[in-house]
Design an enzyme around this catalytic site. Structure first.
Site, PDB file in Angstrom:
ATOM      1  CG  ASP A  57      -2.309   0.573   0.904  1.00  0.00           C
ATOM      2  OD1 ASP A  57      -2.415   1.395  -0.028  1.00  0.00           O
ATOM      3  OD2 ASP A  57      -3.275   0.213   1.599  1.00  0.00           O
ATOM      4  CG  ASP A  92      -9.101   2.260  -0.839  1.00  0.00           C
ATOM      5  OD1 ASP A  92      -8.561   1.177  -1.131  1.00  0.00           O
ATOM      6  OD2 ASP A  92      -8.552   3.121  -0.121  1.00  0.00           O
TER       7      ASP A  92
END
Length: 699
Positions: A430, A488
């Site tokens: 990430d 997301d």
């Protein structure tokens, strides 16, 4: 000499005659087999007139355009080493043209390669030949496009709404898109496209650029009042200083022409990307723990989720954020990549063993580029931060300086220890903030070195690039990872559009696409399971929900869906991506057609209120117009919602029609409610009679 490169319906013509810097005379549709005499006549015929109140020679946009040539537009290459360009040498190596020029004390080397798929890859380097330091401010590439390329499509967006298309028709001057995020960002221009007005997925001429770099970039179109139009692209440099003899190699620019609209770009880009980044094995169906448990981690909490994931057919189980020392929320502990003894008193071993015993492989979330001020690492090494500790944070975290050898060595050691301690087959990597520094080049190159070293040491470990969702999706990172997290947003309302536009450049097997909870945690919207299943099917599929708490009917539907995905994974991840041009903005149709066009899967989604009570029949593009096809709806046991007294009759048993008719719009569709989708399975059946087949079951 005039060079003519041809591949897959594309021609590139470069005029390197005489002492001037070579110039591109044509980049676009294939000119066919052309004799040297005709090629010279073609180039000469395109030489423009000399206008009044202008330079006293025909304007020639060279590969290194300068003011001294009469080009007063944005420069491709800029430095303090002088601004007069001169040709040095041009060589051809197969489908690759190597052009060397001088720009003052800079040597400029440009390689133009036309791949077998018709993709033009332009790479550039500049070398300081002076006896002093030289500052380089730009080393981009500019490519001429015809004046008919008047309409521009690029992208913007924000968190959970990446790759939102925006169209404009710039007048004279520059339409410039820059990224200053240190990554592409949620508003990344991504793929910069100029085309004939009104171009769509299946029609119109388009020319596109993409900078294969994971940091700051620039892309633009410039239309000069003098008549020239150019696309420009490259890294956004912040005054790179070159010592005498030093060379700067910048990121490649990937340029693509299509005479068949946006799908024609995908027809070139997807096979080319697959030629150098083909997945090493079938893409495992993935379960990720983030939206299931967030930071609330323990073996007892996750063991039922492991068992439920295996039961529905998941192949990879990923433990997300919250597993490492002190990580109880998003405000602390980044950088301390050791297992939290409080949550995991026996380490990760028991969970990894439970996952393996259930027949799945284990994956782990990491964010190596970042650090929390409240961490052992930041307290021990404040000098490793990229910005001042007092600078503004983003998601309560700072960035580590990956240009430093000691930082990369530390991160490699931590990650290497994790991968050697457990049979981890996958890292979700990430990157949850912008860099907020002027100039990202050193940081990005440090990231690339770290990823390359880690992959060399652990070639069987797959890596996903996630960046607050889809804020770092580019062909530079894709050379180093096995998939990207598209957004997301697992809300299918958002995902339908995000995947539609991201998929012009990136093939579907690289786009992580998960079935989330009924109520999306990013939008608060509630959606039917059928909509979520149909949306997540067309990518690298997975689930992000507490499966152990779902009703039995939902688990049965998920089990049917994973089985269908596995059975058709080769088609979904190797076929040709097609999209129907929108008649109604509320209806989205897209599909994947197998090589040879013997089979296809299509999605028909309604994402808003339709502009008519009876929407237009659906068109299924991409099939062989001369073959006959059997069309059946696919049911996973969770059917799409519809408001109608009776569905179209053909849905009861499917239908058989020629590909030409299906492409023209032959299928009346059910009156789906907004926020619904259905999947159609299409198979070639050349001997079948026309019409419905009462004996044909649904898929």
């Amino acid at each position: 000499m005039i060079h003519h490169l041809r591949a897959a319906g594309v021609s590139l013509v470069v005029d390197s005659r005489g002492a001037r810097v070579p110039a591109i005379s044509h980049w676009g549709a294939d000119l066919g087999e052309v004799s040297p005499a005709d090629l010279a006549a073609f180039v000469d015929a395109r030489e423009p007139a000399v206008g009044p109140s202008s330079i006293d020679a025909p304007l020639r946009h060279t590969l290194v355009p300068t003011l001294s040539d009469g080009w007063s537009g944005l420069p491709a290459v800029s430095s303090d080493a002088g601004a007069t360009a001169a040709a040095i040498d041009t060589r051809r190596d197969g489908q690759r043209l190597l052009v060397r020029a001088a720009l003052g004390a800079l040597r400029v080397d440009t390689a133009l390669e036309l791949t077998p798929q018709g993709v033009l890859v332009a790479t550039r380097s500049v070398t300081n030949t002076a006896d002093r330091d030289v500052r380089v401010d730009a080393a981009a590439v500019t490519l001429p496009v015809p004046d008919r390329a008047r309409e521009v499509l690029d992208f913007t967006g924000r968190w959970t709404q990446e790759r939102r298309p925006q169209r404009t028709r710039p007048g004279h001057g520059v339409w410039l898109r820059e990224s200053r995020h240190g990554r592409g960002g949620h508003d990344d221009a991504f793929l910069f496209i100029a085309g004939t007005p009104g171009f769509g997925f299946g029609h119109g001429e388009v020319w596109s650029t993409h900078v294969a770099f994971s940091g700051d970039t620039r892309q633009w179109i410039e239309r000069s009042p003098l008549g020239a139009s150019v696309l420009g692209a490259g890294e956004r440099l912040s005054g790179v200083v070159l010592a005498p003899g030093e060379t700067l190699e910048v990121a490649p620019v990937v340029a693509t022409y299509s005479g068949a609209g946006l799908d024609g770009l995908s027809d070139r880009l997807h096979p080319w990307i697959r030629s150098w980044a083909a997945p090493r094995r079938p893409r495992p169906i993935t379960a990720n723990t983030w939206e299931a448990v967030y930071f609330d981690q323990s073996f007892d909490k996750l063991a039922p989720l492991v068992d439920a994931a295996a039961d529905i057919g998941v192949e990879r189980f990923v433990l997300d954020d919250g597993w490492f020392h002190g990580r109880t929320d998003d405000r602390r502990a980044l950088g301390d990549w050791t297992v939290d003894a409080g949550r995991w008193p026996d380490g990760l071993g028991p969970l990894v063993a439970r996952v393996a015993a259930a027949g799945m492989e284990f994956g782990l979330w990491v964010e190596p580029e970042m650090v929390s001020l409240d961490s052992d690492l930041a307290r021990a090494h404040p000098e490793w931060l990229l910005t001042d500790p007092a600078a503004v944070t983003w998601r309560w975290q700072h960035v580590l300086d990956l240009a430093r050898d000691d930082v990369r060595a530390h991160l490699f050691a931590r990650l290497d220890a994790l991968l050697r301690a457990h049979p981890i087959r996958y890292l979700k990597w990430d990157h949850n903030r912008d860099l907020l520094v002027d100039g990202s080049r050193a940081q990005v190159l440090g990231l690339y070195r770290l990823l390359d070293d880690l992959r060399a040491a652990h070639p069987d470990v797959e890596i996903e690039s996630c960046a607050s969702g889809g804020a770092r999706i580019d062909l530079g990172i894709l050379r180093r990872v096995d998939r990207v997290w598209t957004s997301d947003a697992n809300d299918p309302w958002e995902r339908q559009l995000i995947q539609r536009w991201t998929g012009i450049l990136i093939p579907p097997e690289y786009l992580g696409s998960h079935v989330g909870d009924a109520r999306s945690h990013t939008t608060g919207r509630t959606t039917d399971l059928s909509f979520r299943l149909a949306t997540a099917l067309f990518g690298h599929a997975g689930v992000e929900s507490d499966i152990s708490r779902l009703p039995a009917a939902d688990r049965d539907a998920l089990r049917a869906w994973t089985g269908f995905h596995r059975a058709h994974r080769d088609l979904l991840h190797a076929g040709r991506v097609v999209r129907a041009d929108d008649v109604d903005d509320a209806v989205l149709v897209h599909g994947v057609v197998a090589p040879g066009a013997g089979e296809a899967l299509y999605s028909y989604a309604v994402v808003g209120g339709t502009d008519a009570a009876l929407p237009a029949p659906a068109a299924l593009p991409g099939l062989d117009p001369e073959r006959r096809y059997r069309v059946r709806p696919v049911s996973f046991g969770a059917d799409a919602g519809a408001v109608q007294d009776a569905p179209p009759p053909w849905l009861a048993h499917g239908t058989v029609l020629p590909g030409r008719m299906l492409a023209a719009g032959a299928l009346a569709m059910p009156l789906l409610i907004p926020g619904s989708a259905m999947v159609l399975h299409v198979t070639a059946d050349d001997d079948a009679p026309a019409g419905s087949d009462p004996g044909a079951p649904h898929d």
